[in-house]
Design a protein around this motif. Structure first.
Motif, PDB file in Angstrom:
ATOM      1  N   MET A  29       0.624   4.676  -5.899  1.00  0.00           N
ATOM      2  CA  MET A  29       0.957   3.288  -5.558  1.00  0.00           C
ATOM      3  C   MET A  29       0.009   2.756  -4.488  1.00  0.00           C
ATOM      4  SD  MET A  29       5.078   3.639  -5.060  1.00  0.00           S
ATOM      5  CE  MET A  29       6.086   4.736  -6.070  1.00  0.00           C
ATOM      6  N   ILE A  30      -0.213   3.573  -3.450  1.00  0.00           N
ATOM      7  CA  ILE A  30      -1.056   3.161  -2.327  1.00  0.00           C
ATOM      8  C   ILE A  30      -2.493   2.977  -2.771  1.00  0.00           C
ATOM      9  CG2 ILE A  30      -1.936   3.859  -0.066  1.00  0.00           C
ATOM     10  CD1 ILE A  30       0.750   5.488   0.185  1.00  0.00           C
ATOM     11  N   ASP A  31      -3.014   3.944  -3.511  1.00  0.00           N
ATOM     12  CA  ASP A  31      -4.412   3.864  -3.939  1.00  0.00           C
ATOM     13  C   ASP A  31      -4.673   2.641  -4.812  1.00  0.00           C
ATOM     14  OD1 ASP A  31      -4.964   6.160  -2.539  1.00  0.00           O
ATOM     15  OD2 ASP A  31      -5.000   7.475  -4.296  1.00  0.00           O
ATOM     16  N   GLU A  32      -3.710   2.319  -5.674  1.00  0.00           N
ATOM     17  CA  GLU A  32      -3.900   1.141  -6.523  1.00  0.00           C
ATOM     18  C   GLU A  32      -3.868  -0.136  -5.698  1.00  0.00           C
ATOM     19  OE1 GLU A  32      -1.988  -1.054 -10.457  1.00  0.00           O
ATOM     20  OE2 GLU A  32      -1.513   1.055 -10.062  1.00  0.00           O
ATOM     21  N   PHE A  33      -3.011  -0.162  -4.676  1.00  0.00           N
ATOM     22  CA  PHE A  33      -2.964  -1.346  -3.801  1.00  0.00           C
ATOM     23  C   PHE A  33      -4.308  -1.523  -3.098  1.00  0.00           C
ATOM     24  CE2 PHE A  33      -2.344  -3.513   0.217  1.00  0.00           C
ATOM     25  CZ  PHE A  33      -1.570  -4.604  -0.143  1.00  0.00           C
ATOM     26  N   VAL A  34      -4.851  -0.453  -2.548  1.00  0.00           N
ATOM     27  CA  VAL A  34      -6.130  -0.540  -1.847  1.00  0.00           C
ATOM     28  C   VAL A  34      -7.229  -1.022  -2.791  1.00  0.00           C
ATOM     29  CG1 VAL A  34      -7.893   0.799  -0.623  1.00  0.00           C
ATOM     30  CG2 VAL A  34      -5.468   1.237  -0.189  1.00  0.00           C
ATOM     31  N   LYS A  35      -7.216  -0.511  -4.006  1.00  0.00           N
ATOM     32  CA  LYS A  35      -8.235  -0.890  -4.982  1.00  0.00           C
ATOM     33  C   LYS A  35      -8.145  -2.367  -5.350  1.00  0.00           C
ATOM     34  CE  LYS A  35      -9.956   0.343  -9.600  1.00  0.00           C
ATOM     35  NZ  LYS A  35      -9.771   1.238 -10.771  1.00  0.00           N
ATOM     36  N   VAL A  54      -8.302   4.154   3.373  1.00  0.00           N
ATOM     37  CA  VAL A  54      -7.129   4.958   3.722  1.00  0.00           C
ATOM     38  C   VAL A  54      -7.564   6.403   3.864  1.00  0.00           C
ATOM     39  CG1 VAL A  54      -4.892   5.822   2.935  1.00  0.00           C
ATOM     40  CG2 VAL A  54      -5.482   3.444   2.552  1.00  0.00           C
ATOM     41  N   THR A  55      -7.070   7.074   4.896  1.00  0.00           N
ATOM     42  CA  THR A  55      -7.233   8.523   5.010  1.00  0.00           C
ATOM     43  C   THR A  55      -5.846   9.146   5.066  1.00  0.00           C
ATOM     44  OG1 THR A  55      -7.308   8.529   7.425  1.00  0.00           O
ATOM     45  CG2 THR A  55      -9.408   8.250   6.259  1.00  0.00           C
ATOM     46  N   TYR A  56      -5.738  10.384   4.594  1.00  0.00           N
ATOM     47  CA  TYR A  56      -4.448  11.054   4.502  1.00  0.00           C
ATOM     48  C   TYR A  56      -4.446  12.341   5.328  1.00  0.00           C
ATOM     49  CZ  TYR A  56      -3.804   8.009   0.426  1.00  0.00           C
ATOM     50  OH  TYR A  56      -3.697   6.929  -0.417  1.00  0.00           O
TER      51      TYR A  56
END
Length: 398
Positions: free
Chosen positions: A60-66, A75-77
């Protein structure tokens, strides 16, 4: 569970832009009027996950950033444990350098943070977040955040027991039978420290219902049967792992034959090959589901731009299309917190895992047994403290 495990319970922290907090003193001094609809500049969010939530929400997060490059540029994890999170945040807040911008957590660190006044009051920004349309039991779990967080995933949880059918031919069906089995098979029953384990705390909070305690919501005055039971049970427990995944490894390698589990912690490790696919689950007489959830919480002290990005991201995560990703590989089964999200909406891989490793009995058990919310923040902190002092003392493996 895989390394990017969700626990809980658990905490994901999306850290804010790497500069100092805004001149107004950070989010503790912000009001909705001070927070722009969009950041002035795209922010960097450093994510620290202490609940394993990334297993459900990273997609979900990665798609939002993209798709929102003007909101978040990077984003770093990072991973940590729930018990150590409050100290990390308090240190940053005391220094006036809050690098952690968003926390996704289970009820453990959520409760600790509420108790220590670490989180932004997200209810002040309800109009930015919209109507999540939560499932009824998920709505009750949202109320546990006391206005200081937003629920992003939900499941009925447990308590359940998971066992090796090759060595346990007749699993315990009652709490008394479990105690008798543990006495007859010393060191073969195990659960992890509740303060850092979803199955551990679910077992702890579920016992008062199973044992018929006077007030399952009051661990100090209403759990006399539970504390007596656990103090007797601990005589036959070798040690308490500090994380759930170790109990799964012990079940797989034979050093434990029965462990505490939940729906997700049953399905996911079997799907990942960490626990034999043929291991079984059971419930104890008097079963009540003690529901579990994970939340997005914002540390006090973040900048207005970071808070603006947080609010947009959280709203995105609560859309049905994104919630369908929470089915994942069964880790928080089912997973979605909002209405109208079916497994048919999930990614194909998730559908295949649920079909192969899900259990038909869950479809019967979930509506069959009553549901109860986890303990409120203050009571949960008290329960963990008493367990640490009177049950787990000297037996928790660091």
């Amino acid at each position: 569970m895989r390394v990017k495990t969700l626990c809980l319970a658990a905490v994901l922290v999306l850290a804010g832009a790497c500069g100092s907090p805004n001149a107004g003193g950070g989010a503790k001094d912000l009001t909705p009027a001070n927070v722009p609809d969009n950041p002035k500049n795209p922010v960097t969010l450093n994510i620290i996950d202490v609940a394993g939530n990334l297993q459900l929400t990273k997609g979900m997060i990665d798609e939002f950033v993209k798709t929102h490059p003007k909101v978040i540029k990077k984003v770093t994890y990072t991973n940590a444990t729930a018990p150590e999170l409050p100290g990390k945040i308090k240190a940053q807040q005391s220094a006036g350098q809050v690098q952690i911008g968003l926390v996704l957590t289970g009820t453990d660190a959520l409760s600790a943070g509420i108790d220590q006044n670490l989180w932004v009051k997200t209810d002040d920004y309800a109009s930015r977040l919209g109507n999540a349309n939560y499932l009824p039991p998920a709505q009750k779990m949202q109320e546990l955040a006391e206005g200081h967080g937003v629920e992003v995933v939900y499941y009925p949880s447990g308590p359940l027991i998971e066992y090796n059918p090759k060595t346990v031919t007749k699993p315990p069906a009652t709490a008394d039978e479990l105690l008798a089995w543990a006495k007859a098979h010393p060191k073969k029953f195990q659960y992890a420290r509740p303060a850092n384990s979803g199955p551990g705390r679910t077992f702890l909070m579920g016992l008062p219902y199973i044992l018929g305690d006077s007030n399952p919501k009051d661990p100090k005055a209403g759990w006399s049967k539970t504390w007596a039971y656990l103090q007797e049970l601990t005589k036959y427990v070798d040690y308490y792992p500090s994380k759930t995944s170790e109990t799964m490894s012990n079940l797989a390698n034979g050093s434990a034959d029965i462990i505490a589990t939940t729906t997700g912690w049953d399905i996911n490790p079997r799907a990942l090959g960490q626990v034999p696919a043929g291991d079984k689950v059971a419930y104890l007489k008097g079963m009540h589901w003690v529901t579990d959830a994970q939340y997005a919480v914002v540390p006090r002290g973040v900048s207005a731009d970071v808070l603006s990005a947080d609010l947009q991201l959280i709203k995105w995560m609560l859309t049905p299309q994104q919630q369908a990703k929470a089915y994942d590989d069964g880790y928080f089964y089912p997973g979605p917190a909002v209405n109208g999200v079916t497994v048919k909406m999930a990614p194909q891989k998730s559908q295949q895992v649920i079909q192969q490793f899900g259990r038909p009995e869950y479809d019967q058990w979930i509506p069959k047994f009553p549901t109860e919310t986890s303990l409120p923040a203050q009571q949960q902190v008290a329960a963990f403290d008493q367990w640490d002092r009177t049950v787990g003392s000297g037996k928790v493996k660091k």
